[in-house]
Design a protein around this motif. Structure first.
Motif, PDB file in Angstrom:
ATOM      1  N   SER A  96       5.617 -38.800  63.159  1.00  0.00           N
ATOM      2  CA  SER A  96       4.196 -39.115  63.319  1.00  0.00           C
ATOM      3  C   SER A  96       3.520 -38.292  64.410  1.00  0.00           C
ATOM      4  O   SER A  96       2.301 -38.325  64.542  1.00  0.00           O
ATOM      5  CB  SER A  96       4.003 -40.598  63.595  1.00  0.00           C
ATOM      6  N   SER A  97       4.283 -37.559  65.187  1.00  0.00           N
ATOM      7  CA  SER A  97       3.687 -36.709  66.222  1.00  0.00           C
ATOM      8  C   SER A  97       3.426 -35.293  65.731  1.00  0.00           C
ATOM      9  O   SER A  97       2.971 -34.442  66.495  1.00  0.00           O
ATOM     10  CB  SER A  97       4.574 -36.669  67.461  1.00  0.00           C
ATOM     11  N   TYR A  98       3.694 -35.052  64.454  1.00  0.00           N
ATOM     12  CA  TYR A  98       3.507 -33.721  63.874  1.00  0.00           C
ATOM     13  C   TYR A  98       2.366 -33.700  62.872  1.00  0.00           C
ATOM     14  O   TYR A  98       2.229 -34.593  62.039  1.00  0.00           O
ATOM     15  CB  TYR A  98       4.774 -33.250  63.170  1.00  0.00           C
ATOM     16  N   VAL A  99       1.568 -32.660  62.973  1.00  0.00           N
ATOM     17  CA  VAL A  99       0.638 -32.330  61.900  1.00  0.00           C
ATOM     18  C   VAL A  99       1.467 -31.670  60.793  1.00  0.00           C
ATOM     19  O   VAL A  99       2.337 -30.838  61.080  1.00  0.00           O
ATOM     20  CB  VAL A  99      -0.446 -31.358  62.393  1.00  0.00           C
ATOM     21  N   MET A 100       1.201 -32.054  59.564  1.00  0.00           N
ATOM     22  CA  MET A 100       1.952 -31.518  58.447  1.00  0.00           C
ATOM     23  C   MET A 100       1.054 -30.668  57.551  1.00  0.00           C
ATOM     24  O   MET A 100      -0.144 -30.949  57.398  1.00  0.00           O
ATOM     25  CB  MET A 100       2.555 -32.652  57.623  1.00  0.00           C
ATOM     26  N   GLY A 101       1.649 -29.650  56.980  1.00  0.00           N
ATOM     27  CA  GLY A 101       0.861 -28.787  56.116  1.00  0.00           C
ATOM     28  C   GLY A 101       1.659 -28.271  54.941  1.00  0.00           C
ATOM     29  O   GLY A 101       2.898 -28.346  54.930  1.00  0.00           O
ATOM     30  N   TRP A 102       0.935 -27.803  53.952  1.00  0.00           N
ATOM     31  CA  TRP A 102       1.523 -27.113  52.809  1.00  0.00           C
ATOM     32  C   TRP A 102       0.931 -25.707  52.728  1.00  0.00           C
ATOM     33  O   TRP A 102      -0.285 -25.534  52.890  1.00  0.00           O
ATOM     34  CB  TRP A 102       1.234 -27.856  51.508  1.00  0.00           C
ATOM     35  N   PHE A 103       1.803 -24.753  52.458  1.00  0.00           N
ATOM     36  CA  PHE A 103       1.419 -23.368  52.259  1.00  0.00           C
ATOM     37  C   PHE A 103       2.038 -22.899  50.949  1.00  0.00           C
ATOM     38  O   PHE A 103       2.933 -23.549  50.418  1.00  0.00           O
ATOM     39  CB  PHE A 103       1.920 -22.504  53.422  1.00  0.00           C
ATOM     40  N   ARG A 104       1.589 -21.769  50.455  1.00  0.00           N
ATOM     41  CA  ARG A 104       2.193 -21.214  49.252  1.00  0.00           C
ATOM     42  C   ARG A 104       2.192 -19.698  49.322  1.00  0.00           C
ATOM     43  O   ARG A 104       1.367 -19.094  50.003  1.00  0.00           O
ATOM     44  CB  ARG A 104       1.471 -21.689  47.996  1.00  0.00           C
ATOM     45  N   GLN A 105       3.137 -19.127  48.606  1.00  0.00           N
ATOM     46  CA  GLN A 105       3.224 -17.671  48.543  1.00  0.00           C
ATOM     47  C   GLN A 105       3.516 -17.267  47.110  1.00  0.00           C
ATOM     48  O   GLN A 105       4.569 -17.602  46.559  1.00  0.00           O
ATOM     49  CB  GLN A 105       4.305 -17.143  49.484  1.00  0.00           C
ATOM     50  N   ALA A 106       2.574 -16.552  46.527  1.00  0.00           N
ATOM     51  CA  ALA A 106       2.739 -16.016  45.182  1.00  0.00           C
ATOM     52  C   ALA A 106       3.399 -14.647  45.261  1.00  0.00           C
ATOM     53  O   ALA A 106       3.322 -13.988  46.299  1.00  0.00           O
ATOM     54  CB  ALA A 106       1.384 -15.918  44.492  1.00  0.00           C
ATOM     55  N   PRO A 107       4.026 -14.212  44.190  1.00  0.00           N
ATOM     56  CA  PRO A 107       4.687 -12.897  44.201  1.00  0.00           C
ATOM     57  C   PRO A 107       3.716 -11.783  44.572  1.00  0.00           C
ATOM     58  O   PRO A 107       2.619 -11.694  44.024  1.00  0.00           O
ATOM     59  CB  PRO A 107       5.174 -12.741  42.759  1.00  0.00           C
TER      60      PRO A 107
END
Length: 124
Positions: A30-41
Protein backbone atom coordinates in the motif's frame (compact mmCIF):
# COMPACT_ATOMS: atom_id res chain seq x y z
CA UNK A 1 11.58 -2.80 -3.53
CA UNK A 2 8.87 -5.31 -4.30
CA UNK A 3 8.82 -8.39 -6.48
CA UNK A 4 6.13 -8.24 -9.18
CA UNK A 5 4.60 -11.10 -11.16
CA UNK A 6 2.14 -10.44 -13.97
CA UNK A 7 -0.46 -12.85 -15.31
CA UNK A 8 -3.53 -12.84 -17.50
CA UNK A 9 -2.07 -12.10 -20.89
CA UNK A 10 -3.05 -14.04 -23.98
CA UNK A 11 -4.60 -13.98 -27.43
CA UNK A 12 -7.90 -12.15 -27.92
CA UNK A 13 -9.90 -10.93 -30.88
CA UNK A 14 -10.29 -7.25 -31.55
CA UNK A 15 -13.16 -5.88 -29.52
CA UNK A 16 -12.64 -8.44 -26.78
CA UNK A 17 -11.49 -8.09 -23.20
CA UNK A 18 -8.69 -9.28 -20.95
CA UNK A 19 -7.81 -8.67 -17.34
CA UNK A 20 -4.20 -8.54 -16.31
CA UNK A 21 -3.10 -9.12 -12.73
CA UNK A 22 0.10 -8.21 -10.98
CA UNK A 23 0.89 -9.84 -7.66
CA UNK A 24 3.38 -8.10 -5.41
CA UNK A 25 5.47 -9.53 -2.62
CA UNK A 26 6.07 -7.86 0.70
CA UNK A 27 4.01 -6.22 3.40
CA UNK A 28 4.28 -2.64 2.19
CA UNK A 29 2.25 -2.88 -1.00
CA UNK A 30 0.00 0.00 0.00
CA UNK A 31 3.00 2.33 0.15
CA UNK A 32 3.67 1.91 -3.58
CA UNK A 33 2.16 3.63 -6.54
CA UNK A 34 1.44 0.97 -9.13
CA UNK A 35 1.51 1.28 -12.87
CA UNK A 36 1.15 -0.59 -16.12
CA UNK A 37 3.36 -0.05 -19.15
CA UNK A 38 3.55 -1.77 -22.51
CA UNK A 39 6.08 -2.31 -25.24
CA UNK A 40 5.13 -3.23 -28.77
CA UNK A 41 7.66 -4.76 -31.17
CA UNK A 42 10.06 -2.15 -32.47
CA UNK A 43 8.70 0.53 -30.16
CA UNK A 44 9.73 2.04 -26.87
CA UNK A 45 8.00 1.10 -23.65
CA UNK A 46 5.08 3.45 -22.96
CA UNK A 47 2.94 4.38 -20.00
CA UNK A 48 -0.53 2.86 -19.89
CA UNK A 49 -2.03 3.53 -16.47
CA UNK A 50 -1.17 4.26 -12.85
CA UNK A 51 -2.99 4.13 -9.54
CA UNK A 52 -2.21 5.91 -6.30
CA UNK A 53 -1.35 4.26 -3.00
CA UNK A 54 -4.93 3.96 -1.77
CA UNK A 55 -6.48 3.60 -5.20
CA UNK A 56 -8.23 6.92 -4.95
CA UNK A 57 -6.58 8.41 -8.01
CA UNK A 58 -5.97 6.88 -11.40
CA UNK A 59 -4.14 8.06 -14.50
CA UNK A 60 -4.34 6.83 -18.08
CA UNK A 61 -2.65 7.30 -21.39
CA UNK A 62 -4.95 8.96 -23.90
CA UNK A 63 -4.78 5.88 -26.11
CA UNK A 64 -6.49 3.69 -23.51
CA UNK A 65 -8.72 6.17 -21.70
CA UNK A 66 -12.30 4.92 -21.58
CA UNK A 67 -11.30 1.36 -22.49
CA UNK A 68 -8.87 0.30 -19.75
CA UNK A 69 -9.38 0.42 -15.99
CA UNK A 70 -6.65 0.09 -13.37
CA UNK A 71 -7.55 -1.03 -9.86
CA UNK A 72 -5.82 -2.43 -6.81
CA UNK A 73 -6.56 -4.69 -3.88
CA UNK A 74 -4.22 -3.73 -1.06
CA UNK A 75 -5.42 -6.58 1.13
CA UNK A 76 -4.20 -9.06 -1.47
CA UNK A 77 -1.19 -7.13 -2.79
CA UNK A 78 -2.54 -7.14 -6.33
CA UNK A 79 -3.08 -4.59 -9.06
CA UNK A 80 -5.29 -5.20 -12.06
CA UNK A 81 -5.69 -3.85 -15.56
CA UNK A 82 -9.09 -4.48 -17.09
CA UNK A 83 -8.82 -4.04 -20.84
CA UNK A 84 -11.99 -3.72 -22.89
CA UNK A 85 -12.66 -2.97 -26.56
CA UNK A 86 -9.18 -4.18 -27.42
CA UNK A 87 -7.62 -3.00 -30.66
CA UNK A 88 -4.89 -4.44 -32.83
CA UNK A 89 -2.59 -1.64 -31.68
CA UNK A 90 -2.92 -2.80 -28.06
CA UNK A 91 -0.74 -5.80 -28.91
CA UNK A 92 2.36 -5.59 -26.72
CA UNK A 93 4.16 -7.00 -23.73
CA UNK A 94 2.54 -5.47 -20.67
CA UNK A 95 4.66 -4.71 -17.61
CA UNK A 96 3.68 -3.99 -14.05
CA UNK A 97 5.69 -1.36 -12.20
CA UNK A 98 5.95 -0.10 -8.64
CA UNK A 99 7.51 2.92 -7.02
CA UNK A 100 6.87 5.03 -3.94
CA UNK A 101 6.61 8.23 -5.97
CA UNK A 102 3.61 8.97 -8.19
CA UNK A 103 5.61 11.27 -10.43
CA UNK A 104 8.16 8.54 -11.06
CA UNK A 105 5.55 6.00 -12.13
CA UNK A 106 3.69 8.38 -14.42
CA UNK A 107 6.95 9.52 -15.99
CA UNK A 108 8.11 5.94 -16.40
CA UNK A 109 11.71 6.71 -15.55
CA UNK A 110 13.88 5.32 -12.76
CA UNK A 111 11.09 3.07 -11.51
CA UNK A 112 12.20 0.89 -8.63
CA UNK A 113 10.49 -2.39 -9.48
CA UNK A 114 9.35 -4.06 -12.70
CA UNK A 115 7.63 -7.32 -13.45
CA UNK A 116 8.79 -9.71 -16.14
CA UNK A 117 5.95 -8.85 -18.51
CA UNK A 118 3.00 -10.67 -20.00
CA UNK A 119 2.19 -10.86 -23.70
CA UNK A 120 -1.12 -9.51 -24.99
CA UNK A 121 -1.92 -10.23 -28.63
CA UNK A 122 -5.01 -8.80 -30.29
CA UNK A 123 -6.03 -10.45 -33.55
CA UNK A 124 -8.39 -9.32 -36.28
Amino acid sequence: QVQLVESGGGLVQAGGSLRLSCAASGRTFSSYVMGWFRQAPGKEREFVAAISWSGGSTYYADSVKGRFTISRDNANNTVYLQMNSLKLEDTAVYYCAADRALRTVVAGTNIGSWGQGTQVTVSS
